[in-house]
Design a protein around this motif. Sequence first.
Motif, PDB file in Angstrom:
ATOM      1  N   TYR A 124       0.849  -1.200   0.000  1.00 36.49           N
ATOM      2  CA  TYR A 124       0.000   0.000   0.000  1.00 36.49           C
ATOM      3  C   TYR A 124       0.888   1.255   0.000  1.00 36.49           C
ATOM      4  O   TYR A 124       0.821   2.064   0.934  1.00 36.49           O
ATOM      5  CB  TYR A 124      -0.904   0.018   1.236  1.00 36.49           C
ATOM      6  CG  TYR A 124      -1.804  -1.175   1.388  1.00 36.49           C
ATOM      7  CD1 TYR A 124      -3.059  -1.218   0.759  1.00 36.49           C
ATOM      8  CD2 TYR A 124      -1.434  -2.266   2.177  1.00 36.49           C
ATOM      9  CE1 TYR A 124      -3.904  -2.316   0.910  1.00 36.49           C
ATOM     10  CE2 TYR A 124      -2.280  -3.369   2.328  1.00 36.49           C
ATOM     11  CZ  TYR A 124      -3.500  -3.387   1.689  1.00 36.49           C
ATOM     12  OH  TYR A 124      -4.336  -4.464   1.839  1.00 36.49           O
ATOM     13  N   PRO A 125       1.726   1.425  -1.016  1.00 38.30           N
ATOM     14  CA  PRO A 125       2.699   2.530  -0.982  1.00 38.30           C
ATOM     15  C   PRO A 125       2.054   3.914  -0.935  1.00 38.30           C
ATOM     16  O   PRO A 125       2.669   4.869  -0.442  1.00 38.30           O
ATOM     17  CB  PRO A 125       3.500   2.335  -2.275  1.00 38.30           C
ATOM     18  CG  PRO A 125       2.617   1.530  -3.171  1.00 38.30           C
ATOM     19  CD  PRO A 125       1.833   0.639  -2.254  1.00 38.30           C
ATOM     20  N   GLU A 126       0.817   4.012  -1.407  1.00 40.19           N
ATOM     21  CA  GLU A 126       0.146   5.311  -1.412  1.00 40.19           C
ATOM     22  C   GLU A 126      -0.192   5.785  -0.002  1.00 40.19           C
ATOM     23  O   GLU A 126      -0.486   6.971   0.203  1.00 40.19           O
ATOM     24  CB  GLU A 126      -1.130   5.238  -2.263  1.00 40.19           C
ATOM     25  CG  GLU A 126      -2.285   4.447  -1.663  1.00 40.19           C
ATOM     26  CD  GLU A 126      -2.159   2.932  -1.760  1.00 40.19           C
ATOM     27  OE1 GLU A 126      -3.064   2.236  -1.275  1.00 40.19           O
ATOM     28  OE2 GLU A 126      -1.152   2.418  -2.321  1.00 40.19           O
ATOM     29  N   LYS A 127      -0.125   4.896   0.982  1.00 41.31           N
ATOM     30  CA  LYS A 127      -0.513   5.244   2.356  1.00 41.31           C
ATOM     31  C   LYS A 127       0.653   5.732   3.208  1.00 41.31           C
ATOM     32  O   LYS A 127       0.439   6.237   4.310  1.00 41.31           O
ATOM     33  CB  LYS A 127      -1.173   4.044   3.044  1.00 41.31           C
ATOM     34  CG  LYS A 127      -2.476   3.583   2.386  1.00 41.31           C
ATOM     35  CD  LYS A 127      -3.130   2.476   3.178  1.00 41.31           C
ATOM     36  CE  LYS A 127      -4.329   1.894   2.436  1.00 41.31           C
ATOM     37  NZ  LYS A 127      -5.425   2.864   2.285  1.00 41.31           N
ATOM     38  N   VAL A 128       1.891   5.548   2.757  1.00 42.62           N
ATOM     39  CA  VAL A 128       3.049   5.879   3.592  1.00 42.62           C
ATOM     40  C   VAL A 128       4.099   6.661   2.811  1.00 42.62           C
ATOM     41  O   VAL A 128       4.091   6.700   1.579  1.00 42.62           O
ATOM     42  CB  VAL A 128       3.703   4.610   4.196  1.00 42.62           C
ATOM     43  CG1 VAL A 128       2.777   3.945   5.201  1.00 42.62           C
ATOM     44  CG2 VAL A 128       4.096   3.638   3.115  1.00 42.62           C
ATOM     45  N   LYS A 129       5.010   7.267   3.571  1.00 39.51           N
ATOM     46  CA  LYS A 129       6.106   8.034   2.987  1.00 39.51           C
ATOM     47  C   LYS A 129       7.453   7.488   3.459  1.00 39.51           C
ATOM     48  O   LYS A 129       8.352   7.239   2.660  1.00 39.51           O
ATOM     49  CB  LYS A 129       5.968   9.507   3.392  1.00 39.51           C
ATOM     50  CG  LYS A 129       7.120  10.399   2.956  1.00 39.51           C
ATOM     51  CD  LYS A 129       6.940  11.802   3.547  1.00 39.51           C
ATOM     52  CE  LYS A 129       8.194  12.639   3.364  1.00 39.51           C
ATOM     53  NZ  LYS A 129       8.115  13.900   4.123  1.00 39.51           N
ATOM     54  N   ASN A 130       7.599   7.314   4.774  1.00 43.84           N
ATOM     55  CA  ASN A 130       8.873   6.875   5.360  1.00 43.84           C
ATOM     56  C   ASN A 130       8.703   5.578   6.141  1.00 43.84           C
ATOM     57  O   ASN A 130       7.680   5.371   6.789  1.00 43.84           O
ATOM     58  CB  ASN A 130       9.427   7.937   6.323  1.00 43.84           C
ATOM     59  CG  ASN A 130       9.695   9.255   5.642  1.00 43.84           C
ATOM     60  OD1 ASN A 130      10.107   9.297   4.491  1.00 43.84           O
ATOM     61  ND2 ASN A 130       9.462  10.347   6.359  1.00 43.84           N
ATOM     62  N   LEU A 210      15.339  10.873  10.313  1.00 44.39           N
ATOM     63  CA  LEU A 210      13.963  11.345  10.374  1.00 44.39           C
ATOM     64  C   LEU A 210      13.895  12.857  10.250  1.00 44.39           C
ATOM     65  O   LEU A 210      12.992  13.417   9.606  1.00 44.39           O
ATOM     66  CB  LEU A 210      13.325  10.877  11.678  1.00 44.39           C
ATOM     67  CG  LEU A 210      11.798  10.980  11.806  1.00 44.39           C
ATOM     68  CD1 LEU A 210      11.106  10.213  10.690  1.00 44.39           C
ATOM     69  CD2 LEU A 210      11.355  10.462  13.167  1.00 44.39           C
ATOM     70  N   ASP A 211      14.860  13.559  10.839  1.00 46.88           N
ATOM     71  CA  ASP A 211      14.932  15.014  10.707  1.00 46.88           C
ATOM     72  C   ASP A 211      15.071  15.415   9.239  1.00 46.88           C
ATOM     73  O   ASP A 211      14.523  16.427   8.800  1.00 46.88           O
ATOM     74  CB  ASP A 211      16.132  15.565  11.486  1.00 46.88           C
ATOM     75  CG  ASP A 211      15.802  15.825  12.944  1.00 46.88           C
ATOM     76  OD1 ASP A 211      14.591  15.955  13.260  1.00 46.88           O
ATOM     77  OD2 ASP A 211      16.719  15.892  13.765  1.00 46.88           O
ATOM     78  N   LYS A 212      15.787  14.607   8.489  1.00 48.86           N
ATOM     79  CA  LYS A 212      16.028  14.910   7.074  1.00 48.86           C
ATOM     80  C   LYS A 212      14.786  14.672   6.210  1.00 48.86           C
ATOM     81  O   LYS A 212      14.517  15.426   5.277  1.00 48.86           O
ATOM     82  CB  LYS A 212      17.199  14.038   6.578  1.00 48.86           C
ATOM     83  CG  LYS A 212      17.614  14.315   5.145  1.00 48.86           C
ATOM     84  CD  LYS A 212      18.811  13.449   4.779  1.00 48.86           C
ATOM     85  CE  LYS A 212      19.209  13.669   3.312  1.00 48.86           C
ATOM     86  NZ  LYS A 212      20.340  12.813   2.931  1.00 48.86           N
ATOM     87  N   TYR A 213      14.042  13.619   6.537  1.00 49.45           N
ATOM     88  CA  TYR A 213      12.930  13.216   5.660  1.00 49.45           C
ATOM     89  C   TYR A 213      11.540  13.531   6.204  1.00 49.45           C
ATOM     90  O   TYR A 213      10.557  13.217   5.548  1.00 49.45           O
ATOM     91  CB  TYR A 213      13.043  11.707   5.352  1.00 49.45           C
ATOM     92  CG  TYR A 213      14.179  11.397   4.421  1.00 49.45           C
ATOM     93  CD1 TYR A 213      14.089  11.679   3.066  1.00 49.45           C
ATOM     94  CD2 TYR A 213      15.359  10.853   4.905  1.00 49.45           C
ATOM     95  CE1 TYR A 213      15.134  11.424   2.202  1.00 49.45           C
ATOM     96  CE2 TYR A 213      16.420  10.588   4.056  1.00 49.45           C
ATOM     97  CZ  TYR A 213      16.305  10.866   2.706  1.00 49.45           C
ATOM     98  OH  TYR A 213      17.346  10.624   1.854  1.00 49.45           O
ATOM     99  N   ARG A 214      11.457  14.150   7.381  1.00 51.99           N
ATOM    100  CA  ARG A 214      10.133  14.413   7.940  1.00 51.99           C
ATOM    101  C   ARG A 214       9.389  15.484   7.144  1.00 51.99           C
ATOM    102  O   ARG A 214       9.963  16.272   6.435  1.00 51.99           O
ATOM    103  CB  ARG A 214      10.247  14.809   9.407  1.00 51.99           C
ATOM    104  CG  ARG A 214      10.940  16.128   9.682  1.00 51.99           C
ATOM    105  CD  ARG A 214      11.073  16.318  11.159  1.00 51.99           C
ATOM    106  NE  ARG A 214      11.736  17.566  11.477  1.00 51.99           N
ATOM    107  CZ  ARG A 214      12.051  17.953  12.700  1.00 51.99           C
ATOM    108  NH1 ARG A 214      11.768  17.166  13.719  1.00 51.99           N
ATOM    109  NH2 ARG A 214      12.639  19.097  12.937  1.00 51.99           N
TER     110      ARG A 214
END
Length: 214
Positions: A124-130, A210-214
Motif C-alpha cells: 500500500y505505498p500510497e498510504k506511507v512516505k517513510n 527522520l529530521d532529514k525526511y520528515r
Amino acid sequence: MSKLHYITRPSSLKENAPLLIMCHGYGSDENDLFSFASELPEEFMIISLRAPYTMQPYGNAWYAINFDAEKGKWSDNEQAKQSVKLIAEFIDYACGTYAVDANNVTLLGFSQGTILSYAVALTYPEKVKNIIALSGYINVDILPEAIEPSDVAHLNFFCSHGSVDQVIPVDWAKKTPAFLEALNINHVYKEYPVGHGVAPQNFYDLKAWLDKYR
C-alpha cells in the motif's frame, strides 16, 4: 472505530501533523517502542499499536511463529497478510480521526513489526512516505507478486540491524539493499555491533534520518 488497540502522544501542531506509527516485535506490546516517543520531534503525532494476537502468558504477535520438528521455524504468512491489511486500514482510520497529514506517514517497526512495515509500504505505498525498519527483513512471501517501481518511487527507508543478531540473522537483512535498489527506492542500510536490539548510535542515526525526511 479501530480494530487495533493503541496509545498516542499528541503533536504540538494543531493540524497537518506528520504521523508516526509504531509496530512492536513478537511477544511485546504497544508500550515497548513508545519509550522512544519522548525523544522524537514534538511535531509528530505518535501512535503505538498493539498487535492483534494475544500470546500466553503475556505479550502479543502480528502473526504466529511456529516451531515444528519437520518444518523447523516457520511463519504463518496468511496471518501476516491479515495484519498487513489491519495496519493499512489503521492508517486510514488515524488519518480520518486525527489532525494529521495523510501525505506524511512514517512507519517505525522492530523485528516482526519491521517485517510488516516493509509489507505495508510495498503493498500500500500510497498510504506511507517513510519507513524505519529496525532488526527485521523483507519477507517476499507476504508481498504482492509484482511491484511497480513508479508506485514506490516516493518511499524512503531507514534500515538497520545488529551484526550479531541471534534472533533474525543479519544475512537476512543484508538482502534488503539489493531488493530496494532493484525498485529504485531511496534507502539507508546500517549495521551496529549489537544483538537483537537498538543500539544508542542506531537511535541517534534514525533520529537524524527522520529530521532529514520528515
